[in-house]
Design a protein around this motif. Structure first.
Motif, short mmCIF file in Angstrom:
data_model
loop_
_atom_site.label_atom_id
_atom_site.label_comp_id
_atom_site.label_asym_id
_atom_site.label_seq_id
_atom_site.Cartn_x
_atom_site.Cartn_y
_atom_site.Cartn_z
N HIS A 115 0.86 -1.17 0.00
CA HIS A 115 0.00 0.00 0.00
C HIS A 115 0.91 1.23 0.00
O HIS A 115 2.06 1.16 0.45
N TRP A 116 0.51 2.29 -0.63
CA TRP A 116 -0.85 2.48 -1.16
C TRP A 116 -0.84 2.19 -2.65
O TRP A 116 0.04 2.66 -3.38
N SER A 117 -1.82 1.46 -3.11
CA SER A 117 -1.90 1.09 -4.53
C SER A 117 -2.32 2.30 -5.37
O SER A 117 -3.14 3.12 -4.94
N ASP A 118 -1.75 2.38 -6.58
CA ASP A 118 -2.15 3.45 -7.50
C ASP A 118 -3.54 3.16 -8.06
O ASP A 118 -3.84 2.04 -8.47
N ILE A 119 -4.37 4.17 -8.05
CA ILE A 119 -5.69 4.10 -8.67
C ILE A 119 -5.58 4.57 -10.12
O ILE A 119 -6.22 4.03 -11.01
N ARG A 120 -4.75 5.56 -10.33
CA ARG A 120 -4.39 6.07 -11.66
C ARG A 120 -3.08 6.80 -11.47
O ARG A 120 -2.62 6.98 -10.33
N PRO A 121 -2.42 7.23 -12.54
CA PRO A 121 -1.14 7.94 -12.38
C PRO A 121 -1.24 9.10 -11.40
O PRO A 121 -2.17 9.91 -11.49
N CYS A 122 -0.33 9.14 -10.46
CA CYS A 122 -0.18 10.19 -9.44
C CYS A 122 -1.38 10.31 -8.49
O CYS A 122 -1.59 11.35 -7.87
N ASP A 143 -2.86 19.67 -9.61
CA ASP A 143 -2.55 18.74 -10.70
C ASP A 143 -1.08 18.32 -10.63
O ASP A 143 -0.36 18.65 -9.66
N ALA A 144 -0.60 17.65 -11.64
CA ALA A 144 0.77 17.14 -11.64
C ALA A 144 1.80 18.25 -11.55
O ALA A 144 2.92 18.04 -11.05
N ASN A 145 1.45 19.45 -12.02
CA ASN A 145 2.35 20.61 -11.95
C ASN A 145 2.11 21.45 -10.70
O ASN A 145 2.64 22.56 -10.59
N LYS A 154 -7.64 14.89 -13.13
CA LYS A 154 -6.31 15.43 -13.34
C LYS A 154 -5.58 15.67 -12.02
O LYS A 154 -4.41 16.03 -12.01
N ALA A 155 -6.28 15.50 -10.90
CA ALA A 155 -5.68 15.79 -9.60
C ALA A 155 -4.58 14.79 -9.25
O ALA A 155 -4.70 13.60 -9.53
N CYS A 156 -3.52 15.32 -8.66
CA CYS A 156 -2.41 14.48 -8.20
C CYS A 156 -2.16 14.64 -6.70
O CYS A 156 -1.51 13.80 -6.09
N TYR A 157 -2.64 15.75 -6.13
CA TYR A 157 -2.38 16.02 -4.72
C TYR A 157 -3.64 16.58 -4.06
O TYR A 157 -4.34 17.41 -4.63
N VAL A 158 -3.89 16.13 -2.84
CA VAL A 158 -4.89 16.76 -1.98
C VAL A 158 -4.12 17.78 -1.15
O VAL A 158 -3.31 17.41 -0.29
N SER A 159 -4.33 19.06 -1.42
CA SER A 159 -3.53 20.10 -0.78
C SER A 159 -4.17 20.69 0.46
O SER A 159 -3.49 21.33 1.27
N GLY A 160 -5.45 20.49 0.62
CA GLY A 160 -6.13 21.04 1.79
C GLY A 160 -7.56 20.57 1.88
O GLY A 160 -8.06 19.89 0.98
#
Length: 277
Positions: A115-122, A143-145, A154-160
């Motif tokens: 864990h943690w398994s990828d659900i989709r890229p990033c 997003d990735a950038n 397109k999300a890659c990070y939960v920022s808040g």
């Protein structure tokens, strides 16, 4: 084609095609609302898209003759996904069916429970649970950038966001202050039957989202305080969570065929007394 020709020659006898149309329409509505959507689907738009895909699959099943009409709920996914018992009495009854056994003393290797398994890229299981458990409308994404986005695909990070830790009742806004807790810790699962599973099932357990409270976002300090302890030696400090905590533990144990110690069984029974009558 023959029935269609009769309908054109005699409009007054077009009821047959109307009935067929009605059956198809009702079937489509049934497929739209009866078939459950994976709980990981994000938002209203994505949910509608998922249900539309289900209707398309239903139409295909009608065309190839494989569709079967049933009012029974869809079966739970293999290896997980049981529903919460309907009442505290049902949970106690389920608790009494669990195998009671001491920890087996097997060698536990956390690396075997990928864990943690990828659900989709990033975007992996941790991101998904953080997104899911945030208070509605509060989560912010990058997003990735690392550019803010509202597109969950397109999300890659939960920022808040805003999270309420059920174990403590505390509120958090920084995802780095949170851990994703396995309701039944991986080491506990290994000691109570899970070590015999193959690597695929271990990974499935470690990342399972079919049952919502299998994984939950909680304060990092509470998660690390809990570690791999059972309910007899660790309980949430928020007693208001005891009913849910015990219900979840019993449900997951039953779903995955895990045993409990006698002390943990007794503790779960006591916690279930907090449930509404």
């Amino acid at each position: 084609m023959a029935q269609g020709s009769r309908s054109r020659r005699n409009p007054r006898r077009g009821g047959g095609s109307g009935i067929i149309f009605g059956i198809v329409l009702l079937g489509a509505l049934f497929a739209f609302f009866q078939i459950p959507v994976n709980p990981s689907v994000h938002g209203t738009i994505d949910t509608l898209q998922a249900r539309s895909a289900q209707v398309e699959a239903w139409a295909k099943s009608v065309a190839d003759g494989s569709f079967k009409f049933s009012l029974a709920p869809a079966p739970a996914p293999a290896g997980g996904g049981s529903t919460v018992p309907a009442s505290a009495t049902d949970t106690v009854n389920t608790l009494n069916t669990l195998t009671v056994a001491d920890a087996s003393g097997v060698s536990y290797d956390r690396g075997e429970w990928h864990h943690w398994s990828d659900i989709r890229p990033c975007w992996n299981t941790r991101d998904e649970v953080l997104y899911r458990d945030a208070q509605p409308g509060s989560v912010t994404l990058l997003d990735a950038n690392k550019v803010p986005t509202t597109d969950t695909n397109k999300a890659c990070y939960v920022s808040g966001g805003v999270w309420i830790d059920p174990y403590t009742g505390e509120q958090f806004t920084n995802p780095s202050d949170l851990d994703i807790d396995h309701m039944i810790p991986l080491n506990y699962a290994a000691q109570h039957g899970g070590q015999a599973w193959d690597s695929a099932k271990k990974e499935s357990y470690a990342n399972n989202r079919d049952y919502k409270d299998h994984l939950i976002a909680v304060s990092a300090s509470a998660n690390r305080s809990k570690s791999d302890q059972g309910p007899s030696t660790w309980k949430p400090s928020n007693e208001g969570d005891w009913c849910t905590y015990a219900t979840d533990w019993v449900t997951i144990s039953s779903t995955w065929g895990l045993s409990v110690t006698q002390a943990d069984k007794d503790a779960l029974g006591q916690m279930l007394q907090k449930c509404p009558a």
